[in-house]
Every structure is written in structure tokens, then in C-alpha cells.
Write a protein that holds these residues in place. Structure first.
Motif, PDB file in Angstrom:
ATOM      1  N   PRO A  91       0.811  -1.231   0.000  1.00  0.00           N
ATOM      2  CA  PRO A  91       0.000   0.000   0.000  1.00  0.00           C
ATOM      3  C   PRO A  91       0.843   1.279   0.000  1.00  0.00           C
ATOM      4  O   PRO A  91       0.545   2.216  -0.736  1.00  0.00           O
ATOM      5  CB  PRO A  91      -0.830  -0.119   1.287  1.00  0.00           C
ATOM      6  CG  PRO A  91      -0.930  -1.583   1.530  1.00  0.00           C
ATOM      7  CD  PRO A  91       0.395  -2.139   1.100  1.00  0.00           C
ATOM      8  N   ALA A  92       1.917   1.297   0.801  1.00  0.00           N
ATOM      9  CA  ALA A  92       2.744   2.512   0.873  1.00  0.00           C
ATOM     10  C   ALA A  92       3.457   2.755  -0.450  1.00  0.00           C
ATOM     11  O   ALA A  92       3.509   3.887  -0.947  1.00  0.00           O
ATOM     12  CB  ALA A  92       3.749   2.388   2.006  1.00  0.00           C
ATOM     13  N   LYS A  93       4.002   1.658  -1.033  1.00  0.00           N
ATOM     14  CA  LYS A  93       4.715   1.812  -2.303  1.00  0.00           C
ATOM     15  C   LYS A  93       3.749   2.240  -3.420  1.00  0.00           C
ATOM     16  O   LYS A  93       4.089   3.034  -4.289  1.00  0.00           O
ATOM     17  CB  LYS A  93       5.416   0.500  -2.688  1.00  0.00           C
ATOM     18  CG  LYS A  93       6.641   0.210  -1.839  1.00  0.00           C
ATOM     19  CD  LYS A  93       7.498  -0.885  -2.451  1.00  0.00           C
ATOM     20  CE  LYS A  93       7.065  -2.251  -1.975  1.00  0.00           C
ATOM     21  NZ  LYS A  93       7.887  -3.349  -2.491  1.00  0.00           N
ATOM     22  N   PHE A  94       2.547   1.694  -3.358  1.00  0.00           N
ATOM     23  CA  PHE A  94       1.522   2.044  -4.351  1.00  0.00           C
ATOM     24  C   PHE A  94       1.173   3.532  -4.247  1.00  0.00           C
ATOM     25  O   PHE A  94       1.212   4.276  -5.230  1.00  0.00           O
ATOM     26  CB  PHE A  94       0.269   1.186  -4.126  1.00  0.00           C
ATOM     27  CG  PHE A  94      -0.787   1.326  -5.190  1.00  0.00           C
ATOM     28  CD1 PHE A  94      -0.779   0.517  -6.312  1.00  0.00           C
ATOM     29  CD2 PHE A  94      -1.784   2.280  -5.068  1.00  0.00           C
ATOM     30  CE1 PHE A  94      -1.742   0.640  -7.298  1.00  0.00           C
ATOM     31  CE2 PHE A  94      -2.753   2.426  -6.047  1.00  0.00           C
ATOM     32  CZ  PHE A  94      -2.733   1.605  -7.166  1.00  0.00           C
ATOM     33  N   ALA A  95       0.880   3.965  -3.014  1.00  0.00           N
ATOM     34  CA  ALA A  95       0.491   5.368  -2.807  1.00  0.00           C
ATOM     35  C   ALA A  95       1.594   6.317  -3.266  1.00  0.00           C
ATOM     36  O   ALA A  95       1.315   7.400  -3.797  1.00  0.00           O
ATOM     37  CB  ALA A  95       0.150   5.607  -1.343  1.00  0.00           C
ATOM     38  N   ALA A  96       2.861   5.874  -3.079  1.00  0.00           N
ATOM     39  CA  ALA A  96       3.974   6.753  -3.456  1.00  0.00           C
ATOM     40  C   ALA A  96       4.014   6.997  -4.962  1.00  0.00           C
ATOM     41  O   ALA A  96       4.537   8.012  -5.420  1.00  0.00           O
ATOM     42  CB  ALA A  96       5.290   6.145  -2.989  1.00  0.00           C
ATOM     43  N   ASN A  97       3.459   6.059  -5.747  1.00  0.00           N
ATOM     44  CA  ASN A  97       3.499   6.207  -7.204  1.00  0.00           C
ATOM     45  C   ASN A  97       2.259   6.873  -7.796  1.00  0.00           C
ATOM     46  O   ASN A  97       2.211   7.150  -8.989  1.00  0.00           O
ATOM     47  CB  ASN A  97       3.683   4.833  -7.860  1.00  0.00           C
ATOM     48  CG  ASN A  97       5.146   4.414  -7.890  1.00  0.00           C
ATOM     49  OD1 ASN A  97       6.010   5.181  -7.453  1.00  0.00           O
ATOM     50  ND2 ASN A  97       5.423   3.240  -8.394  1.00  0.00           N
ATOM     51  N   VAL A  98       1.252   7.107  -6.960  1.00  0.00           N
ATOM     52  CA  VAL A  98       0.024   7.730  -7.471  1.00  0.00           C
ATOM     53  C   VAL A  98       0.291   9.206  -7.762  1.00  0.00           C
ATOM     54  O   VAL A  98       0.799   9.921  -6.907  1.00  0.00           O
ATOM     55  CB  VAL A  98      -1.138   7.585  -6.463  1.00  0.00           C
ATOM     56  CG1 VAL A  98      -2.344   8.396  -6.912  1.00  0.00           C
ATOM     57  CG2 VAL A  98      -1.521   6.116  -6.309  1.00  0.00           C
ATOM     58  N   VAL A  99      -0.027   9.648  -8.986  1.00  0.00           N
ATOM     59  CA  VAL A  99       0.168  11.059  -9.316  1.00  0.00           C
ATOM     60  C   VAL A  99      -1.139  11.850  -9.261  1.00  0.00           C
ATOM     61  O   VAL A  99      -1.116  13.074  -9.242  1.00  0.00           O
ATOM     62  CB  VAL A  99       0.833  11.271 -10.700  1.00  0.00           C
ATOM     63  CG1 VAL A  99       2.263  10.779 -10.665  1.00  0.00           C
ATOM     64  CG2 VAL A  99       0.047  10.607 -11.804  1.00  0.00           C
ATOM     65  N   SER A 100      -2.281  11.147  -9.262  1.00  0.00           N
ATOM     66  CA  SER A 100      -3.535  11.880  -9.132  1.00  0.00           C
ATOM     67  C   SER A 100      -4.669  10.956  -8.719  1.00  0.00           C
ATOM     68  O   SER A 100      -4.717   9.799  -9.138  1.00  0.00           O
ATOM     69  CB  SER A 100      -3.896  12.568 -10.451  1.00  0.00           C
ATOM     70  OG  SER A 100      -5.074  13.330 -10.285  1.00  0.00           O
ATOM     71  N   TYR A 101      -5.547  11.487  -7.862  1.00  0.00           N
ATOM     72  CA  TYR A 101      -6.767  10.774  -7.503  1.00  0.00           C
ATOM     73  C   TYR A 101      -7.914  11.436  -8.261  1.00  0.00           C
ATOM     74  O   TYR A 101      -8.322  12.533  -7.936  1.00  0.00           O
ATOM     75  CB  TYR A 101      -7.017  10.839  -5.995  1.00  0.00           C
ATOM     76  CG  TYR A 101      -6.000  10.043  -5.197  1.00  0.00           C
ATOM     77  CD1 TYR A 101      -6.158   8.676  -5.015  1.00  0.00           C
ATOM     78  CD2 TYR A 101      -4.887  10.664  -4.641  1.00  0.00           C
ATOM     79  CE1 TYR A 101      -5.231   7.940  -4.289  1.00  0.00           C
ATOM     80  CE2 TYR A 101      -3.950   9.935  -3.916  1.00  0.00           C
ATOM     81  CZ  TYR A 101      -4.128   8.578  -3.742  1.00  0.00           C
ATOM     82  OH  TYR A 101      -3.208   7.850  -3.036  1.00  0.00           O
ATOM     83  N   GLU A 102      -8.430  10.760  -9.277  1.00  0.00           N
ATOM     84  CA  GLU A 102      -9.472  11.339 -10.133  1.00  0.00           C
ATOM     85  C   GLU A 102     -10.839  11.119  -9.512  1.00  0.00           C
ATOM     86  O   GLU A 102     -11.003  10.315  -8.604  1.00  0.00           O
ATOM     87  CB  GLU A 102      -9.410  10.704 -11.520  1.00  0.00           C
ATOM     88  CG  GLU A 102      -8.113  10.997 -12.262  1.00  0.00           C
ATOM     89  CD  GLU A 102      -7.967  12.456 -12.636  1.00  0.00           C
ATOM     90  OE1 GLU A 102      -8.956  13.066 -13.073  1.00  0.00           O
ATOM     91  OE2 GLU A 102      -6.865  13.006 -12.467  1.00  0.00           O
ATOM     92  N   ASP A 103     -11.846  11.826 -10.042  1.00  0.00           N
ATOM     93  CA  ASP A 103     -13.167  11.698  -9.439  1.00  0.00           C
ATOM     94  C   ASP A 103     -14.100  10.774 -10.209  1.00  0.00           C
ATOM     95  O   ASP A 103     -15.183  10.478  -9.733  1.00  0.00           O
ATOM     96  CB  ASP A 103     -13.812  13.060  -9.214  1.00  0.00           C
ATOM     97  CG  ASP A 103     -14.135  13.747 -10.513  1.00  0.00           C
ATOM     98  OD1 ASP A 103     -13.338  13.587 -11.458  1.00  0.00           O
ATOM     99  OD2 ASP A 103     -15.167  14.422 -10.597  1.00  0.00           O
TER     100      ASP A 103
END
Lengths: 283, 264
Positions: free
Chosen positions: A183-195
Motif C-alpha cells: 500500500p505505501a509503495k503504491f500510494a507513493a506512485n500515485v500522481v492523481s486521484y481522479e473523481d
């Protein structure tokens, strides 16, 4: 020059623009046919678009689809927006309406399902082949915000991975350790949370280099196959995938009751279910 | 029609407009739940959004100031063919729909966009970064400062400037000692408008920069997202944004009163 003229000209322009707009708008719906207002989760946009024309002809009506995230639609319904049919990508929003006794005849149906897959930019620049590749350094991923269904399901899948492939105490543990601390590694690679789900597909297929991959609904993959889009899709194994339940209902403020029921029945019929299957829903 | 009826009709129109604008603002203040304020002010999503908004809008305003004041001076003092077209182009971001602003910025600054190769060489990926937020805000908000500064320079007494130019050899000295002080109010009020607009930027940021807490999720984006997961947090942030915008507008108003008000 008389200063009156520019002011008069301005008023004339505004009035003419308004009149032309009004006429054009009315021309589109010239015959006063009844209008069915459908609030649909954005992941359903394409499959609904496929049937509306035939439905309109058969029932001599106009179908208007308001497409947004299910949570946005829910907020609109509870704040009083007119809506005849609500189709949500997570049945929790419909159950919420059910619990507050806001459904016509207190009835809803879990009419289909949808699971997740990985969407990859055209040409797969980061050579992504599995969920493990998504957390490699430098991979830019786009997901939906956990407040909307596809984002909540993606979040569930990330934690499913942490509990299985990434958990040394699980029989499913992947010994290479590729999924440790997922989860932490995944979140680190997220560049945007779309709607919405559509926005993720849009961002990745726009292909301007904003994102390398995203997590979207399996129905997007099926639709991509139907339309031969440039983007590529990859499966997420069932062990960690999340299956979301879609629900359809008629809110109690319905105005086109008979039409709404016909529309709802279509989706529950064999024909409607076959169309959903064709568009990747149901599994 | 008698004067009385005209006055009554006009009075009703004025009242309607006052209510039309103020009621929604009053409405959101009525949504405050005092018991929740403290918890929300410690919510990291809210704090991050406020900090990010203040930071990005501040930088965007500074960049706008550095770029638009010389441009405004150039546009008011020089004539050249195609000037009115260029002038109109400079104003365009004010009327562009946010989605259009977002997409033109993507095609300009994304890794595969027009300027992508340059940023790729520098190892910079603009979309998804705080830089993208600043770019979006500067693009959308700077024309307000440009317009205001142009008006400031246009309204100056040309004779004063020309005399000063004759008396002093240095153009730079004339600019900083005469031109700038004479137009400073217009520039400051334009700066405040630009700042307020940058703080409110939503659509272009969402499309071009994305929505990532702490990195690109400014106050307007956080309001939008929070409204569904934490409605009261959304309301709180909206109120904070309204208060900030209102304060900025008050300052602009005071400056303009000093500028256009009755002479002492």
C-alpha cells in the motif's frame, strides 16, 4: 456619436443570442415527448449510450443521462435533483436511499457486477505486466479517489494484495518480496486521484505522458476492445481483485414512473443482461 | 409611468440582486457546526490544502508580477502592427473555460506536449507536480494583473513622464521613481485580484496538475473531493476560502477608493 447606440446594440445582441439559443434548444426536443432522467455511474455511460436510441424509439420518449461518480449522483438526489432512475456503481449508495425510505415502492436490484483491471498507456512505455510493476520506482499511476466506487474498489484490491501476496504469514505470499509493503509503495506512485473512472481512462488514453498506468473497471477493457482504443489493458488476478455490485433503483421523487419501470426492467431482462455482458459487466 | 413606480421597480431589482448574491454566501455560513470546527482544523487534508493554496497562489502572483508589469508597460508605450490582436490574446485566459485552459496546458507542458522534450531533458515531469499548479494559476490569473497595470500606465499624465525623462538621463530611474509610484495602486489592486483568482483556480488545476493531497490538491480541489467523503470538512474549507477572498477584495476596494475617491 450618440452614446445610446452601442447600448442598444448590446441589448439587441444579447436578446438575439438568447432567442437563437432558445429556438435551437427547443428544436432539439420539438415534439413534447416525455423525458426520462437517468442518473448513471460514469462507468455505465457507454453501455447506456448503446441502448438509448432504441429505447427512445420504442417508448416514444427522450432519455437524458446525467453521468458522474455514484457518490456525486447520490448527493444530487438527496439534495432534491429530479431523477427517475439511479444506477450506482456501488450498491451502498442505493442501500442508503433504501434505508432512508427514499425509494419508489422500496425496491432496488443489484443488477450487475464489475471488477477491476490495469490500464496502460499506448505502447506500454514502462513495460508493465503485473501489479508488482505498478509499484516500481518512477511508474506514474492514476487511480480514483476512494470516495467514489472505482477508487474504493482499487483501494480494497491494494489491501487485498497486502494481506495475501505481500503477507509473509499468508500461504499466498510471493517469496520474491515484490509485494511487501504494497500500500505505501503504491500510494507513493500515485500522481492523481481522479473523481471518475472515465477520467482515468481519459488521462491515460490522452497519452501526453501524464500517466503510465491506472486502475479502472473491467468494463473499460471490454469497451476498449469494442472500440479498438490505443490503450492496453492487463488483468488483475481474481485472488486480489475486487468485485463491485451495481444497483438500480427508482427514487421516490420519480415523475415518469411507468417509463422508469420499463427502463429498469430492460436492464433486468435477458436482453439487458446480455448487453451488459457484451460491455464487460457481470463478472 | 410615474417616477414612484420606476423607483419601486428599480428598488426591487436592486434588492433581488443583493439577495441573489448574498443568500448563498449566508447559507453556507449557516452550515457551520461549532462542535466540529476544532476537529476539522486539525484534519491534515484541510491543513495541507490551505498551505498548498497559499504557497502556490503566492508564487503564481509573484511570477505574474514580474512578467506582466514590464509587458503592460511595453503594451501601453509602444505601437506596432498586430498590437490589438496580441492584446486580445493576452486577455484570452480570462474567458477560457477551465477545461480548455487545462487541455491547452497539457498539450504544452506534458512530457509528450510541445515543450515536453525540454522538460524531459531536465528530468522534470510537470503534470502531477506542484509546478503544474503554479503554471495553471499563473496562466489563468495573470491577465487580471496585466489589465490592471495597463490601466494604471494609461492613466498617467504623459507630460509628467516626459518632463522627467528630459530632466533625468536614466529611463530606469524615471520608471522606478515616477512611473511606478504613479501607477502603484493599480498594480497592487491587480496583484490582489490575481492572487484571489489564483487561489480560486479549480478546473485547469484538476485537468493539468491532477488531484494529489499535499502536492496538487489545492483548496478548491479539496473542497470538491471532501464534499463526498467529509461534507463538513468541505464546508469548512469553503468558508475559509470565502473569508480569504472577501478580505482580498476589501483591500482592493480600499485601494481603489483612495485612487478614485474624492480629492482631499
Amino acid at each position: 456619436m450618440n452614446t445610446k447606440y452601442p447600448a442598444i446594440a448590446l441589448v439587441v445582441i444579447i436578446v438575439v443570442a438568447g432567442a437563437v439559443g432558445y429556438l435551437a434548444y427547443n428544436g432539439t426536443f420539438s415534439a413534447k415527448k416525455p423525458t426520462l432522467i437517468v442518473f448513471a455511474a460514469s462507468s455505465l455511460t457507454n453501455v447506456i449510450a448503446n441502448m438509448t436510441q432504441a429505447f427512445e424509439t420504442a417508448n416514444n420518449c427522450v432519455v437524458k443521462v446525467n453521468s458522474a461518480s455514484s457518490s456525486t449522483l447520490y448527493t444530487q438526489i438527496t439534495s432534491g435533483s429530479p431523477c427517475d432512475v439511479f444506477m450506482a456503481a456501488n450498491n451502498k449508495w442505493v442501500i442508503d436511499l433504501y434505508n432512508s425510505k427514499s425509494l419508489y415502492q422500496q425496491y432496488y436490484d443489484n443488477f450487475t457486477k464489475n471488477s477491476l483491471c490495469i490500464i496502460v498507456a499506448a505502447g506500454n512505455p514502462k513495460n508493465i505486466t503485473s501489479m508488482a510493476d505498478l509499484v516500481k520506482p518512477g511508474v506514474r499511476i492514476i487511480v480514483a479517489d476512494p470516495s467514489v466506487p472505482v477508487g474504493e474498489y482499487a483501494n480494497d484490491t491494494v489491501y487485498n494484495i497486502a494481506a495475501t501476496w505481500g503477507n509473509p504469514n499468508s500461504p499466498l505470499y510471493v517469496t520474491s518480496g515484490a509485494y511487501l509493503n504494497y500500500p505505501a509503495k503504491f500510494a507513493a506512485n500515485v500522481v492523481s486521484y481522479e473523481d471518475t473512472d472515465e477520467n482515468i481512462v481519459g488521462d491515460v488514453s490522452l497519452n501526453v505522458g501524464t500517466a503510465d498506468a491506472g486502475i479502472v473497471f473491467y468494463s473499460d477493457w471490454a469497451y476498449g476492445n469494442l472500440t479498438h482504443e490505443q490503450v492496453q489493458f492487463l488483468p488483475i488476478p481474481a485472488t486480489v481483485n475486487t468485485v463491485g455490485n451495481y444497483a438500480i433503483c427508482i427514487p421516490s421523487e420519480v415523475t415518469q414512473t411507468a417509463l422508469a419501470q420499463t427502463f429498469e426492467n430492460y436492464w433486468l431482462s435477458a436482453q439487458g443482461q446480455a448487453l451488459l455482458t457484451e460491455f464487460g459487466f457481470g463478472t | 409611468m410615474s417616477d414612484k413606480i420606476v423607483i419601486i421597480i428599480l428598488g426591487l431589482l436592486v434588492l433581488t440582486y443583493f439577495l441573489f448574491v448574498t443568500l448563498p454566501i449566508i447559507g453556507i455560513f449557516l452550515k457551520i457546526e461549532p462542535s466540529q470546527i476544532n476537529a476539522q482544523l486539525h484534519n491534515s487534508a484541510i491543513i495541507d490544502a490551505i498551505q498548498l493554496s497559499l504557497f502556490t497562489s503566492g508564487i503564481a502572483t509573484l511570477i505574474a508580477l514580474v512578467l506582466t508589469v514590464p509587458t503592460a508597460y511595453f503594451m501601453t508605450t509602444r505601437n506596432f502592427p498586430g498590437k490589438s490582436i496580441l492584446d486580445t490574446l493576452m486577455d484570452l485566459p480570462i474567458v477560457l473555460p477551465p477545461a480548455v485552459a487545462g487541455i491547452v496546458l497539457l498539450y504544452a507542458f506534458a512530457p509528450k506536449g510541445l515543450l515536453g522534450p525540454i522538460f524531459n531533458k531536465l528530468g522534470l515531469i510537470i503534470p502531477g507536480s506542484t509546478i503544474a499548479v503554479i503554471i495553471a494559476e499563473t496562466f489563468v490569473a495573470s491577465p487580471f494583473l496585466l489589465r490592471s497595470a495597463k490601466i494604471g500606465f494609461e492613466n498617467m499624465d504623459k507630460d509628467v513622464i516626459n518632463s522627467a525623462k528630459m530632466l533625468s538621463g536614466s529611463r530606469l530611474r524615471v520608471f522606478f521613481t515616477i512611473t511606478l509610484p504613479l501607477s502603484i495602486r493599480a498594480i497592487i489592486s491587480g496583484t490582489m485580484m490575481t492572487w484571489a483568482r489564483a487561489m480560486g483556480e479549480f478546473g485547469a488545476t484538476l485537468m493539468f496538475a491532477g488531484n494529489l493531497p499535499g502536492i496538487t490538491q489545492t483548496m478548491p480541489l479539496a473542497i470538491y473531493v471532501l464534499l463526498y467523503s467529509n461534507p463538513f470538512g468541505g464546508v469548512m474549507l469553503a468558508i475559509i476560502l470565502i473569508i480569504i477572498s472577501f478580505s482580498i477584495l476589501i483591500i482592493v476596494k480600499l485601494l481603489e477608493q483612495k485612487r478614485f475617491g474624492p480629492k482631499k
